[in-house]
Motif scaffolding. Structure first.
Motif, PDB file in Angstrom:
ATOM      1  N   LYS A  84       0.814  -1.212   0.000  1.00  0.00           N
ATOM      2  CA  LYS A  84       0.000   0.000   0.000  1.00  0.00           C
ATOM      3  C   LYS A  84       0.849   1.264   0.000  1.00  0.00           C
ATOM      4  CE  LYS A  84      -4.243  -1.675   2.154  1.00  0.00           C
ATOM      5  NZ  LYS A  84      -5.175  -1.525   3.290  1.00  0.00           N
ATOM      6  N   ALA A  85       1.886   1.291   0.801  1.00  0.00           N
ATOM      7  CA  ALA A  85       2.729   2.485   0.907  1.00  0.00           C
ATOM      8  C   ALA A  85       3.975   2.294   0.065  1.00  0.00           C
ATOM      9  CB  ALA A  85       3.095   2.746   2.365  1.00  0.00           C
ATOM     10  N   THR A 116     -11.136   2.827   1.658  1.00  0.00           N
ATOM     11  CA  THR A 116     -11.018   4.266   1.946  1.00  0.00           C
ATOM     12  C   THR A 116     -12.235   4.967   1.383  1.00  0.00           C
ATOM     13  OG1 THR A 116      -9.761   4.570  -0.100  1.00  0.00           O
ATOM     14  CG2 THR A 116      -8.506   4.204   1.915  1.00  0.00           C
ATOM     15  N   LYS A 172       2.481  12.639  -1.807  1.00  0.00           N
ATOM     16  CA  LYS A 172       2.676  12.884  -0.381  1.00  0.00           C
ATOM     17  C   LYS A 172       1.400  13.344   0.321  1.00  0.00           C
ATOM     18  CE  LYS A 172       4.303  17.653  -1.093  1.00  0.00           C
ATOM     19  NZ  LYS A 172       5.446  18.575  -0.909  1.00  0.00           N
ATOM     20  N   THR A 174      -2.156  12.781   1.973  1.00  0.00           N
ATOM     21  CA  THR A 174      -2.986  11.746   2.599  1.00  0.00           C
ATOM     22  C   THR A 174      -4.465  11.943   2.287  1.00  0.00           C
ATOM     23  OG1 THR A 174      -3.101  13.083   4.625  1.00  0.00           O
ATOM     24  CG2 THR A 174      -1.348  11.414   4.476  1.00  0.00           C
ATOM     25  N   ALA A 205       3.512   9.020   2.920  1.00  0.00           N
ATOM     26  CA  ALA A 205       2.072   9.263   3.039  1.00  0.00           C
ATOM     27  C   ALA A 205       1.297   7.994   3.360  1.00  0.00           C
ATOM     28  CB  ALA A 205       1.538   9.871   1.748  1.00  0.00           C
ATOM     29  N   GLY A 206       1.922   6.838   3.178  1.00  0.00           N
ATOM     30  CA  GLY A 206       1.208   5.587   3.410  1.00  0.00           C
ATOM     31  C   GLY A 206       0.155   5.301   2.363  1.00  0.00           C
ATOM     32  N   ARG A 207       0.369   5.768   1.140  1.00  0.00           N
ATOM     33  CA  ARG A 207      -0.587   5.609   0.047  1.00  0.00           C
ATOM     34  C   ARG A 207       0.089   4.941  -1.143  1.00  0.00           C
ATOM     35  NH1 ARG A 207      -3.450   6.792   3.695  1.00  0.00           N
ATOM     36  NH2 ARG A 207      -5.042   8.449   3.786  1.00  0.00           N
TER      37      ARG A 207
END
Length: 346
Positions: A84-85, A116, A172, A174, A205-207
């Protein structure tokens, strides 16, 4: 002694940073209650403390670290699914594979939006990309992938440098569920340094960031996963009475693992279920195999001079059509030529 502990902690911190860059996670071990492990003694930590130990080649899988495709064999080969990230590459070998690459990316987007709710996805591309492959159709997005038009944003950049800048700034954020960057070929500007920046922004950003590449050759990048996507033949639609002859079933993709954290190769044929919005694996064209087992006779028989012509499928009965001439009233050879001649208007 104090300097040794500080130096060891510095090494551990560097190893954790390297593991983060490589897309792996440090293994967390917890000391058993009432016992002091060797790590506690060596690092000077008290018992019953979580100790982070980084080992080369060992990655702990957190429950929310990967996006599973739902196909067990593919997720196992990817060590849990797509990270995911991280930056993930989705390749199309030829330009005509752009539709399959986009369809697969939209399928992944549908899976992401399930987790999400309310966050949009940004799709970035150059004018050349959208002119060649077009934009996704709004009604098709909802019908096939369950994606509302307001949840998919587009950014059309005139130049590649502008598209890369938008992607780095968006990666970057979220406030986005995912970022899709579509690039054609192997441009020099999209080098290892550029992909490292995208990968680092995605980790921060964990995306997820999906890099779609049209007609591109594999080259070194910072993406831990590279999937090569092509369209696969669709099988007939399934009905209560069985497969519907002459129909077109679910969209299918041929997925080849070009690069992964486990370095396990593999090729899979996935079907996208637009009703349940999940992937199903088709193994060895099982449905076609069932059809061949039901009717083993070839569809088209071999020519008379060929070897081993197809056997007859059974008794054949001919019924004269309504209004057709009787058997004894067939046209003569001279009449037949006129009868079969081209029609003339007027």
């Amino acid at each position: 002694m104090a300097m040794t502990a500080v130096a060891r902690e510095t090494v551990f911190a560097l190893r954790r940073q390297i593991a983060k860059i490589e897309g792996t996670l440090p293994e967390r071990l917890q000391a058993s209650a009432g016992a002091t492990s060797d790590a506690d003694v060596n690092t000077g930590l008290t018992p019953n403390t979580n100790v982070t130990i980084v080992r080369r080649g060992v990655a702990a899988t957190l429950p929310d670290a990967f996006l599973p495709t739902g196909v067990e064999r593919l997720d196992a080969a990817l060590s849990g699914g797509l990270p995911k990230a991280a930056l993930s590459e989705i390749h199309g070998i030829e330009t005509r594979d752009a539709g399959a690459v986009a369809g697969f990316a939209l399928s992944l987007t549908s899976l992401i939006l399930k987790q999400t709710q309310g966050l949009p996805v940004l799709w970035i591309g150059t004018t050349e990309i959208f002119r060649e492959a077009g934009f996704p159709y709004a009604r098709g997005l909802h019908a096939s992938f369950g994606i509302e038009p307001e949840h998919l944003l587009f950014s059309e950049a005139p130049r590649l440098v502008d598209a890369l800048w938008v992607a780095e700034e968006a990666a970057k954020m979220t406030a986005l569920a995912a970022v899709i960057l579509e690039i054609r070929g192997n441009p020099q500007r999209l080098d290892l340094t550029a992909t490292r920046r995208l990968h680092a922004r995605a980790q921060g950003a964990g995306r997820p960031v999906f890099l779609l590449r049209q007609a591109a050759e594999p080259e070194p990048t910072a993406a831990p996963v590279r999937l090569i996507v092509a369209s696969a033949p669709a099988v007939p639609r399934e009905t209560i009475a069985g497969p519907l002859a002459g129909s077109i079933g679910r969209p299918a993709f041929t997925i080849t693992i070009g690069k992964s954290r486990t370095a396990l190769p593999g090729q899979f044929t996935l079907e996208w279920n637009p009703d349940e919005r999940v992937f199903d694996e088709r193994r060895g064209d099982e449905r076609w195999g069932e059809e061949r087992a039901k009717n083993p006779v070839a569809v088209v028989s071999l020519s008379g001079s060929g070897k081993d012509p197809a056997a007859a499928s059974g008794a054949i009965l001919a019924f004269p059509a309504v209004g057709s001439p009787a058997v004894g009233n067939q046209p003569s050879q001279r009449q037949r030529a006129t009868h079969l001649g081209p029609r003339r208007a007027g």
